[in-house]
Write an enzyme that holds these catalytic residues in place. Structure first.
Site, PDB file in Angstrom:
ATOM      1  N   SER A  85       0.832  -1.209   0.000  1.00 51.66           N
ATOM      2  CA  SER A  85       0.000   0.000   0.000  1.00 51.66           C
ATOM      3  C   SER A  85       0.864   1.256   0.000  1.00 51.66           C
ATOM      4  O   SER A  85       0.629   2.190  -0.773  1.00 51.66           O
ATOM      5  CB  SER A  85      -0.925   0.001   1.218  1.00 51.66           C
ATOM      6  OG  SER A  85      -1.765  -1.119   1.215  1.00 51.66           O
ATOM      7  N   LYS A 112      -0.205 -10.239   7.892  1.00 54.87           N
ATOM      8  CA  LYS A 112       0.002  -8.857   8.329  1.00 54.87           C
ATOM      9  C   LYS A 112      -1.348  -8.297   8.730  1.00 54.87           C
ATOM     10  O   LYS A 112      -2.297  -8.275   7.925  1.00 54.87           O
ATOM     11  CB  LYS A 112       0.601  -8.001   7.214  1.00 54.87           C
ATOM     12  CG  LYS A 112       0.757  -6.530   7.625  1.00 54.87           C
ATOM     13  CD  LYS A 112       1.132  -5.632   6.462  1.00 54.87           C
ATOM     14  CE  LYS A 112       1.226  -4.175   6.929  1.00 54.87           C
ATOM     15  NZ  LYS A 112       1.475  -3.232   5.811  1.00 54.87           N
TER      16      LYS A 112
END
Length: 349
Positions: free
Chosen positions: A62, A189
């Site tokens: 991201s 994650k």
């Protein structure tokens, strides 16, 4: 230094760069100001800077604006990172590559391209475009990760980030099922920030019976439970988690690596815990303030600290100048910068 609770394997040999507990940073993709082409020099400089501090790279996540990158650009970044790491004396540092895409088909294709380009592991997020149909469909979500794990030539990390996937939030039961049933999944994650979820998953995968009954496919890829923020790193290690993948690692790599080292050591030597707690407090406040500025804010801070950073790719806007100045002058930022410069040998703020 390894944290506790790393599970076992069945002896399959794959990547030669083990996935170990620690701090990982999603590397920004840097762009030239006039053309928005990749700024490879800044990218290579930054990857080596973090590796020197003990922080491992994650490319095209991201923070790396993966949604703005072509397949060819992702491959280019893998080649650049591997070349820079090898040339700087870090041949054993692994590369994690973001391979999330809109469809299962494209996700698998990106996994194959990452392997061919020299990445060691992949991290996969569910697409949020059709979140209305997927968010409450456990069967579909599970099928996505099962198929990707079966067909990916590289071990896969699950990326749970509701903010970037249309609100899709995988629960601990589903993640645990995937860990049990998919030996090519090597971790998760958790950018949902759910500490209870992290605790439940870490407790399961660190148990002796899990290690014995559900070995990983790859010798070098144990199942790691990683936070998506670093504001609870110390308590997470005491709950059998394994570190963090965090954007703050770009700004303060030495501080985060030191916090992981102290926290892991405190598991065996409680006298180190007060210092770990002190550092955790500074880092938690910095994480809280800097994370809100997102990609543009992180790039601004890198420009301020290291002389490179630049702007996000359009249409993502740069940080507002007034907000940027406020971010830099904030006591949470300055306290973190001070600690980072002390630990890196640079004391001037």
């Amino acid at each position: 230094m390894a944290a506790n609770g790393v599970n076992g394997t069945n002896g399959f040999h794959g990547p030669v760069r083990p996935l170990r507990p620690g701090i990982f940073a999603p590397i920004p993709s840097f762009f030239l100001p006039e053309t928005e082409d990749l700024d490879i020099l800044s990218f290579e400089t930054h990857v080596v800077r973090l590796a020197n501090a003990g922080v491992n790279p994650l490319i095209a996540g991201s923070m790396g604006e993966a949604i703005h990158l072509s397949h060819t650009e992702r491959t280019t970044l893998i080649h650049a990172a591997r070349k820079a790491l090898d040339a700087s004396g870090h041949p054993t540092v692994p590369i994690i590559m973001g391979t999330g895409a809109g469809s299962t088909r494209e996700t698998i294709q990106l996994c194959k391209e990452a392997a061919a380009a020299g990445a060691d592991y992949t991290i996969v997020i569910t697409s949020g475009y059709f979140a209305g149909a997927l968010a409450n469909n456990k069967r579909a979500l599970k099928a996505f990760f099962v198929e990707v794990a079966e067909k990916s030539p590289l071990p896969v990390i699950i990326y749970n980030y509701p903010g970037a996937s249309g609100g899709i939030d995988l629960d601990s039961d589903l993640i645990t099922e995937l860990a049990i049933e998919c030996p090519n999944i090597c971790g998760v994650k958790l950018t949902c920030g759910n500490v209870g979820k992290l605790t439940r998953i870490a407790d399961t995968v660190s148990a002796a019976e899990f290690v014995a009954s559900y070995p990983r496919k790859n010798l070098h890829a144990p199942f790691l439970v990683l936070g998506g923020f670093v504001d609870f790193l110390t308590p997470s290690l005491f709950a059998n988690a394994h570190g963090a993948i965090t954007g703050l690692g770009n700004v303060a790599p030495h501080a985060l690596a030191k916090l992981f080292e102290l926290s892991a050591a405190a598991l065996k030597d409680p006298s180190l815990l007060p210092e770990a707690q002190r550092l955790q407090g500074i880092i938690a406040r910095g994480d809280f303030t800097i994370a809100k500025a997102s990609i543009a804010g992180t790039k601004y801070l890198l420009e301020k600290l290291y002389g490179y950073g630049g702007l996000p790719r359009k249409p993502l806007p740069p940080i507002d100048p007034d907000a940027a100045q406020t971010l830099w002058e904030h006591s949470h930022t300055q306290d973190l910068v001070r600690v980072e410069r002390e630990l890196s040998g640079k004391v001037k703020v």
